[in-house]
Design an enzyme around this catalytic site. Structure first.
Site, PDB file in Angstrom:
ATOM      1  N   ASP A   1       0.473  -4.569   5.594  1.00 40.03           N
ATOM      2  CA  ASP A   1      -0.573  -5.488   5.158  1.00 40.03           C
ATOM      3  C   ASP A   1      -0.606  -5.578   3.636  1.00 40.03           C
ATOM      4  O   ASP A   1      -0.088  -4.715   2.927  1.00 40.03           O
ATOM      5  CB  ASP A   1      -1.937  -5.020   5.662  1.00 40.03           C
ATOM      6  CG  ASP A   1      -2.280  -3.605   5.189  1.00 40.03           C
ATOM      7  OD1 ASP A   1      -1.384  -2.726   5.239  1.00 40.03           O
ATOM      8  OD2 ASP A   1      -3.437  -3.360   4.792  1.00 40.03           O
ATOM      9  N   GLU A   2      -1.218  -6.632   3.144  1.00 40.90           N
ATOM     10  CA  GLU A   2      -1.530  -6.808   1.721  1.00 40.90           C
ATOM     11  C   GLU A   2      -0.355  -6.414   0.817  1.00 40.90           C
ATOM     12  O   GLU A   2      -0.461  -5.520  -0.018  1.00 40.90           O
ATOM     13  CB  GLU A   2      -2.778  -6.000   1.371  1.00 40.90           C
ATOM     14  CG  GLU A   2      -4.014  -6.502   2.106  1.00 40.90           C
ATOM     15  CD  GLU A   2      -5.285  -5.743   1.780  1.00 40.90           C
ATOM     16  OE1 GLU A   2      -5.202  -4.544   1.446  1.00 40.90           O
ATOM     17  OE2 GLU A   2      -6.378  -6.346   1.847  1.00 40.90           O
ATOM     18  N   VAL A   3       0.759  -7.101   1.004  1.00 38.08           N
ATOM     19  CA  VAL A   3       1.937  -6.834   0.169  1.00 38.08           C
ATOM     20  C   VAL A   3       1.758  -7.609  -1.141  1.00 38.08           C
ATOM     21  O   VAL A   3       2.308  -8.698  -1.339  1.00 38.08           O
ATOM     22  CB  VAL A   3       3.236  -7.238   0.896  1.00 38.08           C
ATOM     23  CG1 VAL A   3       4.456  -6.808   0.078  1.00 38.08           C
ATOM     24  CG2 VAL A   3       3.283  -6.605   2.279  1.00 38.08           C
TER      25      VAL A   3
ATOM     26  N   HIS B   1       0.826  -1.220   0.000  1.00 36.85           N
ATOM     27  CA  HIS B   1       0.000   0.000   0.000  1.00 36.85           C
ATOM     28  C   HIS B   1       0.858   1.267   0.000  1.00 36.85           C
ATOM     29  O   HIS B   1       0.573   2.230   0.717  1.00 36.85           O
ATOM     30  CB  HIS B   1      -0.954   0.013   1.196  1.00 36.85           C
ATOM     31  CG  HIS B   1      -2.121  -0.908   1.045  1.00 36.85           C
ATOM     32  ND1 HIS B   1      -3.070  -0.756   0.044  1.00 36.85           N
ATOM     33  CD2 HIS B   1      -2.501  -1.997   1.753  1.00 36.85           C
ATOM     34  CE1 HIS B   1      -3.974  -1.710   0.153  1.00 36.85           C
ATOM     35  NE2 HIS B   1      -3.651  -2.486   1.169  1.00 36.85           N
TER      36      HIS B   1
END
Length: 470
Positions: free
Chosen positions: A140-142, A84
């Site tokens: 998060d959410e790599v 992100h």
């Protein structure tokens, strides 16, 4: 602790709105704010390119912290350090740091410049948050981790996997923070940790330096599944764990109105998990973040505006404070918001004329409600069903500039006046780019046909009922 998340990567409010908001947060039971600045931070020097044209000034950031302190709210800055990071990697200057060249989502952790850049970013943010005893490093959410050329080569040479790549990078970030800012406590989102084995987590040693924030936003999630993750973090050596619920921004990227029942049920689910925490001793539950996402990522459209989410936030906070949504909770919420009744199952509020709401941004709340429930429907209905238009102002009349449509001007003026008032209210809270984006996404698609109709009507009226054009 109960932290309210302020997601500033879209629709960042003016500081004057935060002056009104912080006392309300404190009154509702919050004792901290998690500020995700993204491009609203006043970066300087080599990082100045990251700033939004409407970024807060250094004086703004200082005033925000003074306001928070005044209302007994701990300020926790959030700096994304892995995924992100579109607001960074979209710039040509930093494109070489992308994990995958064509995607701006995630850092390439193998390039030395990545950690060097993060050190500068973290240093600038912490320099302006000397009061803070916590920092959140995101992580998060790599997306696409392991897909880049450097990562593939590293995994081939070291017989490693993406979990190891992830932990190596997080460890470097944590080493910098623990060395540079002794005593600063660190949080991180937990979703990437869920896929990594207990053995790998233990070997990395990160558990001594960070607490995972377990996030789930569904209304009725499986508490047993959450328990498995919590037990995993216990076995991995973490000392404390946090939870993350949601009061807005999780039920659809284009959502403009938060479904109250859904967010209330999410809090109740987390209360059940919290009740089960003694099973996981000595792992401690330390706090919960009530997330209020404003965009799904840097490139997505705006979802619910913050003033529209205030009633949902009030319900969620008071539910967590009281351990459930009882009659006492309902009364407190209504009293604080200045409403008279509510219907949670329909995700709407029933507000009598003398109960318009007294919370910051209540006017915008009601105007957005009108946009959702009346403006769109009334314009569509008028254009498709109004007999005066169908009979005396059809596409044929407009094409040939011929007609005398009664009632059109008064209706058009009424709607356009409402829109002007809505824009003025939005401008009192938001910067011009937010106002333009929200109007473009939520009002203009319905308003443009009406504007065209009014324009054609006025042009024809000026002809003074002349014969039709050939």
């Amino acid at each position: 602790m109960r932290l309210v998340h302020l997601d500033l990567k879209g629709a960042a409010p003016r500081v004057s709105y935060l002056e009104q908001l912080f006392p309300l947060l404190s009154r509702l039971g919050a004792n901290g704010i998690l500020i995700e600045y993204e491009d609203m931070f006043p970066f300087k020097g080599e990082l100045e390119v990251l700033k939004s044209p409407y970024a807060y000034s250094e004086e703004d950031v200082e005033w925000i912290q003074q306001l928070a302190e005044l209302h007994k709210l701990e300020v926790v800055p959030l700096v994304q350090t892995f995924g992100h990071v579109e607001f960074i990697l979209k710039h040509a200057k930093y494109q070489h740091l992308r994990e995958v060249e064509r995607f701006p989502n995630s850092f390439n952790p193998h390039v030395p410049d990545t950690l060097a850049l993060l050190k500068v970013i973290l240093s600038q943010v912490m320099e302006k948050h000397r009061r803070s005893s916590w920092i959140h490093i995101g992580a998060d959410e790599v997306f696409h981790l392991g897909e880049g050329k450097d990562s593939r080569n590293w995994m081939s040479r070291n017989k490693g996997d993406t979990g190891t790549i992830y932990l190596n990078h997080i460890k470097e970030v944590l080493d910098f923070i623990s060395t540079q800012y002794r005593g600063l406590r660190v949080l991180m989102w937990d979703d990437m940790l869920r896929k990594i084995s207990v053995g790998a987590l233990q070997e990395s040693g990160i558990a001594k330096h960070v607490s995972p924030v377990v996030w789930f936003y569904a209304p009725d999630f499986d508490a047993e599944q959450i328990g498995k993750f919590i037990n995993k973090y216990l076995e991995s050596g973490f000392e404390a764990v946090w939870f993350a619920s949601a009061f807005k921004g999780t039920t659809g990227p284009t959502q403009s109105w938060p479904p109250l029942s859904s967010h209330l049920k999410n809090q109740l689910s987390w209360l059940r998990v919290r009740e089960a925490m003694p099973r996981f001793a000595p792992l401690r539950f330390q706090g919960i973040v009530l997330t209020g996402w404003q965009r799904y990522d840097h490139y997505s459209v705006l979802c619910e505006l913050l003033p529209v989410g205030i009633p949902s936030l009030a319900i969620c906070l008071q539910t967590l404070v009281n351990g459930g949504f009882m009659e006492e909770t309902r009364r407190k919420v209504l009293e604080v918001l200045g409403f008279q009744s509510m219907q949670l199952e329909q995700s709407t509020w029933c507000v009598a004329s003398e109960g318009r709401g007294v919370f910051p941004g209540a006017e915008i709340y009601h105007m957005v409600e009108q946009v959702n429930r009346q403006l769109k429907e009334s314009i569509t209905k008028m254009l498709e069903e109004e007999s005066a238009i169908k009979g005396w102002f059809s596409p044929y009349h407009r094409k040939h500039q011929f007609g005398n449509p009664r009632n059109m001007e008064s209706f058009g003026s009424k709607v356009l006046n409402f829109v002007r008032d809505l824009r003025a209210r939005l401008e009192s809270i938001y910067f011009p780019d937010t106002v333009e984006e929200w109007m473009e996404e939520n009002v203009n698609p319905y308003l443009d046909p009406l504007r065209d109709l009014v324009r054609d009507y006025r042009a024809i009226i000026r002809l003074n009922a002349q014969p039709k054009a050939p």
